[in-house]
Design a protein around this motif. Structure first.
Motif, PDB file in Angstrom:
ATOM      1  N   ARG A  46       0.826  -1.211   0.000  1.00  0.00           N
ATOM      2  CA  ARG A  46       0.000   0.000   0.000  1.00  0.00           C
ATOM      3  C   ARG A  46       0.859   1.259   0.000  1.00  0.00           C
ATOM      4  O   ARG A  46       0.475   2.277  -0.569  1.00  0.00           O
ATOM      5  CB  ARG A  46      -0.954  -0.020   1.191  1.00  0.00           C
ATOM      6  CG  ARG A  46      -2.031  -1.086   0.989  1.00  0.00           C
ATOM      7  CD  ARG A  46      -2.573  -1.603   2.278  1.00  0.00           C
ATOM      8  NE  ARG A  46      -3.551  -0.679   2.825  1.00  0.00           N
ATOM      9  CZ  ARG A  46      -4.129  -0.851   4.013  1.00  0.00           C
ATOM     10  NH1 ARG A  46      -3.809  -1.894   4.737  1.00  0.00           N
ATOM     11  NH2 ARG A  46      -5.005  -0.002   4.432  1.00  0.00           N
ATOM     12  N   HIS A  49       2.025   1.916  -3.556  1.00  0.00           N
ATOM     13  CA  HIS A  49       0.963   2.495  -4.385  1.00  0.00           C
ATOM     14  C   HIS A  49       0.518   3.854  -3.860  1.00  0.00           C
ATOM     15  O   HIS A  49      -0.334   4.514  -4.424  1.00  0.00           O
ATOM     16  CB  HIS A  49      -0.229   1.530  -4.426  1.00  0.00           C
ATOM     17  CG  HIS A  49      -1.133   1.716  -5.603  1.00  0.00           C
ATOM     18  ND1 HIS A  49      -1.931   2.823  -5.763  1.00  0.00           N
ATOM     19  CD2 HIS A  49      -1.376   0.944  -6.685  1.00  0.00           C
ATOM     20  CE1 HIS A  49      -2.632   2.702  -6.880  1.00  0.00           C
ATOM     21  NE2 HIS A  49      -2.300   1.581  -7.456  1.00  0.00           N
ATOM     22  N   LEU A  51      -1.341   4.353  -1.331  1.00  0.00           N
ATOM     23  CA  LEU A  51      -2.643   4.331  -0.669  1.00  0.00           C
ATOM     24  C   LEU A  51      -2.413   4.737   0.776  1.00  0.00           C
ATOM     25  O   LEU A  51      -3.288   5.281   1.445  1.00  0.00           O
ATOM     26  CB  LEU A  51      -3.260   2.933  -0.736  1.00  0.00           C
ATOM     27  CG  LEU A  51      -3.607   2.462  -2.145  1.00  0.00           C
ATOM     28  CD1 LEU A  51      -4.001   1.001  -2.143  1.00  0.00           C
ATOM     29  CD2 LEU A  51      -4.726   3.306  -2.720  1.00  0.00           C
ATOM     30  N   PRO A  71      -3.326  10.181  -7.693  1.00  0.00           N
ATOM     31  CA  PRO A  71      -3.745   8.781  -7.592  1.00  0.00           C
ATOM     32  C   PRO A  71      -4.071   8.166  -8.956  1.00  0.00           C
ATOM     33  O   PRO A  71      -3.748   7.009  -9.209  1.00  0.00           O
ATOM     34  CB  PRO A  71      -5.000   8.860  -6.718  1.00  0.00           C
ATOM     35  CG  PRO A  71      -4.815  10.072  -5.892  1.00  0.00           C
ATOM     36  CD  PRO A  71      -4.058  11.037  -6.755  1.00  0.00           C
ATOM     37  N   ARG A  72      -4.681   8.958  -9.828  1.00  0.00           N
ATOM     38  CA  ARG A  72      -5.011   8.446 -11.166  1.00  0.00           C
ATOM     39  C   ARG A  72      -3.761   8.118 -11.957  1.00  0.00           C
ATOM     40  O   ARG A  72      -3.682   7.075 -12.622  1.00  0.00           O
ATOM     41  CB  ARG A  72      -5.816   9.501 -11.932  1.00  0.00           C
ATOM     42  CG  ARG A  72      -7.303   9.270 -11.925  1.00  0.00           C
ATOM     43  CD  ARG A  72      -8.002  10.450 -12.557  1.00  0.00           C
ATOM     44  NE  ARG A  72      -7.912  10.442 -14.007  1.00  0.00           N
ATOM     45  CZ  ARG A  72      -8.802   9.836 -14.782  1.00  0.00           C
ATOM     46  NH1 ARG A  72      -9.812   9.194 -14.243  1.00  0.00           N
ATOM     47  NH2 ARG A  72      -8.692   9.877 -16.090  1.00  0.00           N
ATOM     48  N   ALA A  75      -2.296   5.001 -10.722  1.00  0.00           N
ATOM     49  CA  ALA A  75      -3.080   3.831 -11.119  1.00  0.00           C
ATOM     50  C   ALA A  75      -2.831   3.435 -12.572  1.00  0.00           C
ATOM     51  O   ALA A  75      -3.150   2.321 -12.978  1.00  0.00           O
ATOM     52  CB  ALA A  75      -4.569   4.101 -10.892  1.00  0.00           C
ATOM     53  N   MET A  78       0.558   1.372 -11.823  1.00  0.00           N
ATOM     54  CA  MET A  78       0.564   0.239 -10.903  1.00  0.00           C
ATOM     55  C   MET A  78      -0.849  -0.283 -10.655  1.00  0.00           C
ATOM     56  O   MET A  78      -1.748   0.486 -10.333  1.00  0.00           O
ATOM     57  CB  MET A  78       1.178   0.665  -9.565  1.00  0.00           C
ATOM     58  CG  MET A  78       2.633   1.052  -9.687  1.00  0.00           C
ATOM     59  SD  MET A  78       3.457   1.105  -8.084  1.00  0.00           S
ATOM     60  CE  MET A  78       3.213   2.800  -7.665  1.00  0.00           C
ATOM     61  N   TYR A  80      -3.268  -2.763  -8.317  1.00  0.00           N
ATOM     62  CA  TYR A  80      -3.226  -3.235  -6.933  1.00  0.00           C
ATOM     63  C   TYR A  80      -4.419  -4.138  -6.667  1.00  0.00           C
ATOM     64  O   TYR A  80      -5.562  -3.784  -6.952  1.00  0.00           O
ATOM     65  CB  TYR A  80      -3.236  -2.038  -5.977  1.00  0.00           C
ATOM     66  CG  TYR A  80      -3.440  -2.391  -4.522  1.00  0.00           C
ATOM     67  CD1 TYR A  80      -2.542  -3.209  -3.853  1.00  0.00           C
ATOM     68  CD2 TYR A  80      -4.533  -1.894  -3.820  1.00  0.00           C
ATOM     69  CE1 TYR A  80      -2.732  -3.531  -2.512  1.00  0.00           C
ATOM     70  CE2 TYR A  80      -4.731  -2.200  -2.481  1.00  0.00           C
ATOM     71  CZ  TYR A  80      -3.828  -3.023  -1.833  1.00  0.00           C
ATOM     72  OH  TYR A  80      -4.014  -3.341  -0.521  1.00  0.00           O
ATOM     73  N   PRO A  82      -6.147  -5.896  -3.566  1.00  0.00           N
ATOM     74  CA  PRO A  82      -6.132  -6.001  -2.103  1.00  0.00           C
ATOM     75  C   PRO A  82      -6.464  -7.407  -1.637  1.00  0.00           C
ATOM     76  O   PRO A  82      -6.956  -8.244  -2.398  1.00  0.00           O
ATOM     77  CB  PRO A  82      -7.191  -5.004  -1.650  1.00  0.00           C
ATOM     78  CG  PRO A  82      -8.128  -4.888  -2.794  1.00  0.00           C
ATOM     79  CD  PRO A  82      -7.315  -5.139  -4.039  1.00  0.00           C
ATOM     80  N   GLN A 152      -5.458  -2.096 -16.480  1.00  0.00           N
ATOM     81  CA  GLN A 152      -4.877  -0.791 -16.178  1.00  0.00           C
ATOM     82  C   GLN A 152      -3.596  -0.575 -16.991  1.00  0.00           C
ATOM     83  O   GLN A 152      -3.020   0.497 -16.959  1.00  0.00           O
ATOM     84  CB  GLN A 152      -4.556  -0.669 -14.677  1.00  0.00           C
ATOM     85  CG  GLN A 152      -5.795  -0.558 -13.800  1.00  0.00           C
ATOM     86  CD  GLN A 152      -5.483  -0.642 -12.303  1.00  0.00           C
ATOM     87  OE1 GLN A 152      -5.873  -1.584 -11.643  1.00  0.00           O
ATOM     88  NE2 GLN A 152      -4.782   0.346 -11.769  1.00  0.00           N
TER      89      GLN A 152
END
Lengths: 264, 352
Positions: A46, A49, A51, A71-72, A75, A78, A80, A82, A152
């Motif tokens: 996390r 990334h 987060l 964040p975009r 993304a 990478m 992710y 969870p 992605q």
């Protein structure tokens, strides 16, 4: 397309979870992250990334620092997956299409649809494409989630215990799939695993962490009885089956158990 | 592209077409029900009369009934229903709880308390026709403040104590109970006419709506609608959980806060204008999930249309059931909504 992580630090309040974690992985490499519960494995993914925003350290993807990215933007580099995910009422196609969200404004382009079709074919999900995710088996759902992350078009894939709730056959299928797409797409995959033997079978590199610190990072040779004891406080033997190292706990599992009924 | 891929692309197109068709059918139903709402009542009008009046070619009485009584009522039903329906859908998504709605989160009860407070402290009665314009506005404003206070309290709780989204619904239940008790407390010490006025506010009535109210509700709904639709992909990502959404580049905290504030605003304005209308916001999204699944590109507009449809249907029922008595629409929606919800919850949903 390397992933370079340099001195990542993170703490919850005063409790340090990651202390100066650094590693470097090359395209096509599958890195298994091993360690006991609470050793900071999930936190590491996390933090990479963003987060969770780490208190220090840098993450470079292809030489570009992700610290300043939105964040975009992150993304788009990478994917992710969870540990836990809710299930929702979407078609498999739509669930995978969601992986295009960081790339699209609102409308879906032909290219977005092409990427989804390509990923579905890559993961062998074509037969399920128009079915509801709610109707799929656990293994299929996990493949859908991996497909979404691949849609992605990431350079790096971060997967947190992707095979935990799967049966043995599906564990091997999903890991084999990850092994294959990592090589074919020439990406870096960081995979948190509990099963050392699946790690040894499918991963190229092994990151052993305990209490947020790296115990060892390297090829199969770092998975030694000594290191495993450090990680899990467990005595093991490393055997070889079909040329693959296999970690087996010492003892027959019964000898040191107290007898159920004591007769005097 | 292989034949397989082409087949999937075609099939997916058909899937989207099906969902778009659902929206089309809803739209048609809203238009038809709106026309029916204009035609039925204690002074029945033929569809021809209705259309003539809408075109401005009707005689005095018909023109008066349509223009001043039934048209604002029908338009209010469409706007308020859409507001409640979409607010419910968004709340259910961002709070991650299928029980979320303006009603269950305490927004409506907060508004009812605000209205009761204004009615009692102003000393007058805000019942239809009795109130001065000033009092009516103050009452609406106070209702609005009550609704926003509820939402602010819930949002602060979630921010300060880092409540899990699912826990927010419990906070909403607590707030509902608190405001309900506070309203009863006020009612206990109020005069008969005040009591009548406060009770009147606790069940929503479309007959209360004037063009000014409709303008206000539309002004709140339009920008919120644009914000909600723009964030459809973000809501789709949230359906899979916060972590997944974060991994897909969604700023989860910001989206949740913005969406809760916008949906609460829309609901608050509706309650302030019409009173409490329960269950539309809760049921409309559940009905639509049954037909279009969780894809918010379709679920949001469909929930809005479904809300309009439900409120129009409830309005028609409310005027036919005990004609010539008009039952407040809030009572009808709750009566019809509760069993409908139970039915929907017992049926599973697996819409691709």
């Amino acid at each position: 397309m390397t992933l370079e992580i340099e001195g990542i630090r993170f703490s919850y309040g005063r409790t340090p979870v990651l202390r100066q974690v650094s590693l470097r992985a090359e395209p096509g490499q599958l890195v298994a992250i091993l360690g006991e519960n609470g050793s900071g494995k999930s936190t590491l993914l996390r933090a990479i990334h963003r987060l969770l925003v780490p208190q220090g350290g840098t993450v470079l993807v292809e030489g570009r620092a992700v610290d300043r990215m939105s964040p975009r933007q992150i993304a788009r580099l990478m994917g992710y997956l969870p540990q836990k995910s809710s299930e929702a009422s979407f078609s498999v196609f739509d669930a995978v299409l969601l992986g295009r969200a960081p790339h699209l404004q609102w409308g879906v382009s032909d290219r977005d649809r092409e990427v989804v079709l390509r990923v579905l074919a890559l993961l062998g999900l074509e037969a399920q494409a128009l079915r509801s995710v709610l109707e799929l088996s656990g293994g299929e759902v996990q493949k859908v989630f991996i497909a979404r992350a691949l849609a992605q078009e990431p350079k790096v894939l971060l997967l947190d215990e992707p095979i935990n709730h799967l049966d043995v056959k599906n564990q091997i299928d999903v890991m084999g799939l990850l092994r294959r797409v990592t090589a074919e797409l020439s990406i870096v995959s960081l995979v948190v695993l509990h099963d050392i033997n699946n790690a040894l079978r499918f991963a190229d590199r092994f990151l052993l962490i305990k209490s947020g610190e790296i115990v060892a990072f390297g090829g199969q040779e770092v998975v030694t009885p000594a290191n495993v004891r450090t990680l899990y406080n467990l005595d093991v033997t490393v055997a070889r089956v079909d040329g693959i190292p296999v970690v087996v706990p010492r003892g027959n599992g019964k000898a040191d158990a107290p007898p159920a009924i004591r007769i005097e | 592209m292989s034949g397989n891929a082409a087949g999937i692309a075609t099939g997916y197109g058909a899937l989207l077409g099906h969902k778009a068709a659902v929206a089309g059918v809803l739209l048609a139903a809203v238009v038809l029900l709106a026309l029916a709402a204009l035609a039925v009542g204690s002074y029945p009008l033929s569809p021809g009369d209705v259309l003539a009046a809408l075109a401005g070619r009707a005689d005095g009485v018909t023109a008066h009934i349509i223009g001043n009584i039934r048209l604002p009522r029908a338009v209010a039903a469409v706007v308020a229903g859409a507001s409640l329906g979409i607010a419910g859908a968004v709340m259910q998504n961002v709070i991650r709880n299928p029980l979320a709605s303006p009603f269950t989160l305490g927004v409506s009860q907060g508004a009812a308390f605000g209205a009761a407070l204004a009615i009692v402290s102003l000393g007058g009665s805000a019942a239809k026709g009795l109130a001065t314009t000033m009092q009516a506005w103050l009452t609406a404003l106070s209702a609005f403040a009550g609704a926003l206070a509820t939402v602010a309290a819930i949002l602060m709780l979630s921010a300060l104590r880092r409540l899990a989204p699912a826990t927010l619904i419990l906070a909403g239940v607590a707030m509902s109970a608190l405001f309900g008790a506070a309203t009863m407390f006020l009612q206990y010490f109020s005069t008969d006419s005040q009591l009548a006025a406060t009770v009147f506010w606790t069940f929503g009535d479309l007959g209360r709506a004037g063009w000014r109210d409709i303008l206000l509700m539309t002004a709140a709904l339009a920008p919120a609608l644009a914000y909600f639709l723009w964030n459809s992909w973000g809501y789709n990502a949230l359906e899979w959980g916060d972590e997944t959404a974060g991994g897909l580049g969604v700023s989860v905290g910001r989206l949740r806060l913005g969406s809760l504030a916008a949906s609460a605003l829309v609901a608050a304005v509706t309650v302030a204008c019409l009173g409490v209308i329960g269950f539309v916001g809760l049921v409309a999204p559940h009905i639509m999930r049954f037909f279009v699944g969780d894809d918010h590109r379709f679920l949001l507009p469909c929930s809005a249309l479904c809300g309009s449809m439900l409120l129009l249907a409830a309005d028609i029922l409310s005027r036919l059931l005990l004609a010539p008595v008009v039952v407040p629409v809030g009572i009808v929606t709750t009566f019809a909504g509760a069993p409908l919800l139970l039915y929907l919850l017992m049926k599973g949903r697996k819409v691709p």
